[in-house]
Design a protein around this motif. Structure first.
Motif, short mmCIF file in Angstrom:
data_model
loop_
_atom_site.label_atom_id
_atom_site.label_comp_id
_atom_site.label_asym_id
_atom_site.label_seq_id
_atom_site.Cartn_x
_atom_site.Cartn_y
_atom_site.Cartn_z
N HIS A 80 28.66 10.57 27.00
CA HIS A 80 29.78 10.54 26.07
C HIS A 80 29.31 10.80 24.64
CE1 HIS A 80 31.66 8.41 29.49
NE2 HIS A 80 32.74 9.02 29.05
N ASP A 81 28.15 10.24 24.32
CA ASP A 81 27.60 10.47 22.98
C ASP A 81 27.32 11.95 22.77
OD1 ASP A 81 27.62 7.71 22.53
OD2 ASP A 81 25.70 7.49 23.57
N VAL A 82 26.76 12.56 23.80
CA VAL A 82 26.47 13.99 23.70
C VAL A 82 27.76 14.77 23.53
CG1 VAL A 82 25.45 15.97 24.87
CG2 VAL A 82 24.44 13.71 25.16
N ALA A 83 28.77 14.40 24.31
CA ALA A 83 30.05 15.09 24.24
C ALA A 83 30.63 14.98 22.83
CB ALA A 83 31.01 14.49 25.26
N LYS A 84 30.56 13.80 22.29
CA LYS A 84 31.09 13.59 20.95
C LYS A 84 30.33 14.44 19.94
CE LYS A 84 32.74 9.63 20.56
NZ LYS A 84 32.75 8.15 20.58
N ALA A 85 29.01 14.39 20.06
CA ALA A 85 28.18 15.14 19.11
C ALA A 85 28.45 16.63 19.22
CB ALA A 85 26.70 14.84 19.38
N ALA A 86 28.74 17.10 20.41
CA ALA A 86 28.94 18.54 20.60
C ALA A 86 30.41 18.94 20.42
CB ALA A 86 28.46 18.94 21.98
N GLY A 87 31.26 17.95 20.33
CA GLY A 87 32.68 18.25 20.17
C GLY A 87 33.32 18.83 21.42
N VAL A 88 32.80 18.43 22.58
CA VAL A 88 33.39 18.90 23.84
C VAL A 88 33.64 17.70 24.74
CG1 VAL A 88 32.26 21.15 23.74
CG2 VAL A 88 31.14 19.24 24.90
N SER A 89 34.15 17.97 25.92
CA SER A 89 34.41 16.86 26.84
C SER A 89 33.16 16.55 27.67
CB SER A 89 35.54 17.23 27.79
OG SER A 89 35.08 18.18 28.71
N VAL A 90 33.16 15.37 28.28
CA VAL A 90 32.00 14.99 29.09
C VAL A 90 31.84 15.92 30.29
CG1 VAL A 90 32.01 12.56 28.44
CG2 VAL A 90 33.37 13.33 30.38
N SER A 91 32.95 16.39 30.83
CA SER A 91 32.83 17.29 31.97
C SER A 91 32.04 18.53 31.58
CB SER A 91 34.20 17.72 32.48
OG SER A 91 35.22 17.00 31.87
N THR A 92 32.37 19.03 30.41
CA THR A 92 31.69 20.23 29.95
C THR A 92 30.19 19.96 29.76
OG1 THR A 92 33.71 20.87 28.84
CG2 THR A 92 31.70 22.02 28.20
N VAL A 93 29.88 18.81 29.20
CA VAL A 93 28.47 18.47 29.02
C VAL A 93 27.77 18.43 30.36
CG1 VAL A 93 26.85 16.72 28.24
CG2 VAL A 93 28.92 17.17 26.92
N SER A 94 28.39 17.74 31.29
CA SER A 94 27.77 17.61 32.60
C SER A 94 27.51 18.98 33.21
CB SER A 94 28.68 16.80 33.52
OG SER A 94 28.13 16.72 34.81
N LYS A 95 28.52 19.81 33.15
CA LYS A 95 28.35 21.14 33.73
C LYS A 95 27.30 21.95 32.98
CE LYS A 95 32.75 21.90 33.61
NZ LYS A 95 34.06 22.55 33.71
N ALA A 96 27.30 21.81 31.69
CA ALA A 96 26.31 22.55 30.90
C ALA A 96 24.90 22.16 31.32
CB ALA A 96 26.52 22.27 29.42
N GLU A 110 24.22 26.56 25.92
CA GLU A 110 22.96 26.41 25.18
C GLU A 110 23.10 25.40 24.06
OE1 GLU A 110 20.18 27.38 26.22
OE2 GLU A 110 21.23 28.39 27.88
N LYS A 111 24.22 25.44 23.37
CA LYS A 111 24.41 24.52 22.26
C LYS A 111 24.37 23.08 22.78
CE LYS A 111 28.24 23.14 20.07
NZ LYS A 111 29.63 23.31 19.65
N ILE A 112 25.07 22.87 23.88
CA ILE A 112 25.10 21.51 24.45
C ILE A 112 23.71 21.08 24.88
CG2 ILE A 112 25.94 20.12 26.38
CD1 ILE A 112 28.54 21.71 26.24
N LYS A 113 23.01 21.98 25.52
CA LYS A 113 21.65 21.65 25.95
C LYS A 113 20.79 21.25 24.77
CE LYS A 113 21.09 24.25 30.26
NZ LYS A 113 20.41 25.39 30.91
N SER A 114 20.93 22.01 23.71
CA SER A 114 20.07 21.73 22.57
C SER A 114 20.44 20.40 21.93
CB SER A 114 20.14 22.90 21.58
OG SER A 114 20.58 22.46 20.33
N ILE A 115 21.74 20.14 21.84
CA ILE A 115 22.16 18.84 21.28
C ILE A 115 21.69 17.68 22.15
CG2 ILE A 115 24.18 17.39 20.82
CD1 ILE A 115 25.60 19.83 19.79
N ALA A 116 21.83 17.86 23.46
CA ALA A 116 21.40 16.80 24.39
C ALA A 116 19.92 16.49 24.20
CB ALA A 116 21.69 17.21 25.82
N ALA A 117 19.15 17.57 24.07
CA ALA A 117 17.71 17.37 23.87
C ALA A 117 17.47 16.66 22.54
CB ALA A 117 17.00 18.71 23.91
N ASP A 118 18.22 17.05 21.51
CA ASP A 118 18.03 16.45 20.19
C ASP A 118 18.26 14.94 20.21
OD1 ASP A 118 17.41 18.84 19.14
OD2 ASP A 118 19.31 19.16 18.07
N VAL A 119 19.34 14.52 20.83
CA VAL A 119 19.65 13.09 20.82
C VAL A 119 18.90 12.37 21.93
CG1 VAL A 119 21.91 13.47 19.82
CG2 VAL A 119 21.67 13.37 22.29
N GLY A 120 18.11 13.09 22.70
CA GLY A 120 17.28 12.45 23.71
C GLY A 120 18.08 11.90 24.87
#
Lengths: 336, 336
Positions: free
Chosen positions: B11-27, B40-50
């Motif tokens: 959820h934190d990743v989703a919020k940071a990326a401005g997308v839904s959790v489903s999208t993050v999961s799929k990404a 790619e953007k989501i992946k990079s954000i996810a990596a950033d926030v660990g």
DNA sequence: TCAACGTGAGAAAACGTTTTCTCATCATTT
DNA sequence: AAATGATGAGAAAACGTTTTCTCACGTTGA
């Protein structure tokens, strides 16, 4: 969603009892309000169908996995095994399980294991090793879970548990004195080991300023060699030898036998570690210092539990006392 | 609901990326449809926030905990440790962790551990022990998860892995023959041990009908005693001794040295187990049969994985080959 | 110009629990 | 007889994921 299992869930119990899952949950946990006959009926049905709550679901809810990780690089298990059994024993009573992570000395492997543990939401990590003055090849500082170091080097400010080497040395000397020994020497491992040095210091303090300490390898061969040196010159031979570990003691005992020196009649020997496979099988069996590693493990387990449950634990190095295990190699064992 | 953790969730990743959790999961899982730049953007954000997915949540969903239990009653660890490291090594590559359950010989404790493992939804259980012909004090039949028995007795119809004792004996005799030995005897443990009997049978088959097999304890002392018996009469003395374990071999070597018999010049010795702490430190170091327990562990790990993932595995007893570790006690070690 | 289709992304359900909140029902009190 | 209170039980949300389904929008073809 994916593989459906056949395990019985709380829903099955609810269906069987004709009530809702909330009611079942409250019944089984003795919470909430409900007619006591309802409660009993549900309990009995749950028992009948063999319901056991899925710990994963609870963990997710409570943010507690009731799992801790044990990181070790001790492949012989001499130190890890008793430690482990102590940890396990202390924790199983609290429903906590232990992930075993053998990391050899491989930093990459260590990282893989640590990450896996964190992903699995362990409540804490116990780090342990084969040597008190070396740290594991991985940085455990700043992890989101508490860490306890047991029998391995920890970062400053952390909780570190070890055996009290000085105490062990004192116990040995005390015993040698008690059986009447006057000329006591210490044959131990390399002075690059902190525990060897600590024991040697305590030994000197107990025996006197010109006490003889001989550093060598942690091997039988060194025990042999030390005897050759001690009995080879024209100096007075010792009547008591405190050895740095049981392997050295074994070497010493064997060398003395070959020389025709009687143990314990002529010379008293005390070992260190109480590694039963050596101590028990040496003839005569070794009187030796036991580091109480199982107790150390038990303490480590309870400590990580304290931390996991938010109770305050004093940081810093905590040394636990040793104990002397009396067998035959020192003499005085029949006096009781 | 209860303790809120500070771990970063999807959820934190989703919020940071401005997308839904489903999208993050799929990404992150490279599934679903989405613009590759979004991915790619989501992946990079996810990596950033660990971000690291909570394994508990996935387990719940997939009905796979990526966890197996290891049940053992071997307190010395001689057999369990290499087994364990093999298991762990094989499984860590597949993201599977190992619960260590030391049950001593206590049925109640065993049950507690098994229940805890089942509650935690282990994908399988590996049972292991200190003796091939004894079973653990707990019934593992009919469990809702697959079970593999490694180096311990299993119920009929189950998957059982052990070392091939006969193979080990053959390897030893073969080697003794190769270095020219003609009068070969076998000094081993009690004939109440199936492995002792199997090795003895294979030994007889390899050496000949009137081959001498001496049963005793698994101890150094028995090695000593056997030498005394062999060299005590007026019969021809052997020139090759195959010992049932490394401790016996150690006793034999020591006794021979005391007698002035040279090893390996006059007599060749071969041990069993390759317990390094003995084999390496005996003088001369022991040539010995290694049961490949680490490999056995690796196989056990992969097998339980096969079963957990629904692949068919042939039931029954499977014996894995041994290997000979050549050191100095047999001779012929420099010929290569 | 309109239908058909492809694409990108989100809503919702599901996994198995626990807990909070709500709501009927029934008993008690005025 | 009506209001209050106590009691029993269920609905729903939450934990952190993944996956299926739906839908809006834009593009293509006739």
């Amino acid at each position: 969603m994916v593989a459906r299992s056949n395990r019985v869930t709380i829903h099955d119990v609810a269906k069987a009892a004709g009530v809702s899952v909330s009611t079942v949950s409250k019944a089984l946990n003795d919470t909430g309000r409900m007619a006591s006959e309802t409660r009993e009926k549900i309990k009995s049905i749950a028992a009948d169908v063999g319901f056991r709550p899925n710990a994963l679901a609870r963990s997710l809810l409570f943010n507690r996995s009731f799992t801790v990780g044990l990181l070790t690089n001790d492949t012989y298990g001499r130190f890890t095994l008793p430690l482990m059994s102590g940890i396990s024993e202390a924790l199983v009573d609290h429903g906590v399980s232990v992930f075993l992570c053998a990391i050899e000395d491989d930093p990459a492997l260590a990282k893989v294991h640590v990450d896996a543990m964190l992903d699995k939401q362990v409540d804490g990590i116990i780090a342990t090793g084969k040597r008190v003055d070396r740290s594991l090849p991985v940085d455990l500082a700043g992890l989101p879970v508490p860490v306890v170091y047991a029998f391995t080097e920890g970062v400053p400010g952390s909780v570190i548990l070890t055996a009290d080497d000085s105490d062990g040395a004192r116990l040995a000397v005390e015993r040698l004195r008690k059986v009447g020994r006057k000329r006591i020497v210490h044959v131990t491992g390399p002075d690059s080991f902190v525990s060897a040095v600590e024991r040697a210091d305590a030994f000197r303090q107990a025996v006197g300023p010109d006490a003889l300490v001989m550093h060598g390898a942690w091997t039988e061969a060194w025990g042999h060699e030390a005897v050759t040196m001690l009995w080879g010159g024209d100096k007075e031979t010792p009547d008591g030898i405190f050895c740095g570990n049981d392997q050295i003691a074994r070497g010493v005992v064997d060398a003395l036998r070959e020389k025709g020196v009687r143990v314990p009649e002529d010379v008293s020997i005390i070992g260190f570690d109480n590694w039963e496979i050596f101590a028990d099988q040496t003839r005569p069996a070794l009187t030796t210092v036991d580091m109480n590693l199982k107790e150390l493990g038990r303490t480590a387990g309870l400590t990580i539990l304290d931390l996991a449950e938010g109770r305050a634990v004093e940081a810093g190095l905590r040394k636990l006392p040793c104990k002397l295990v009396v067998r035959q190699s020192c003499g005085g064992d029949r006096e009781i």
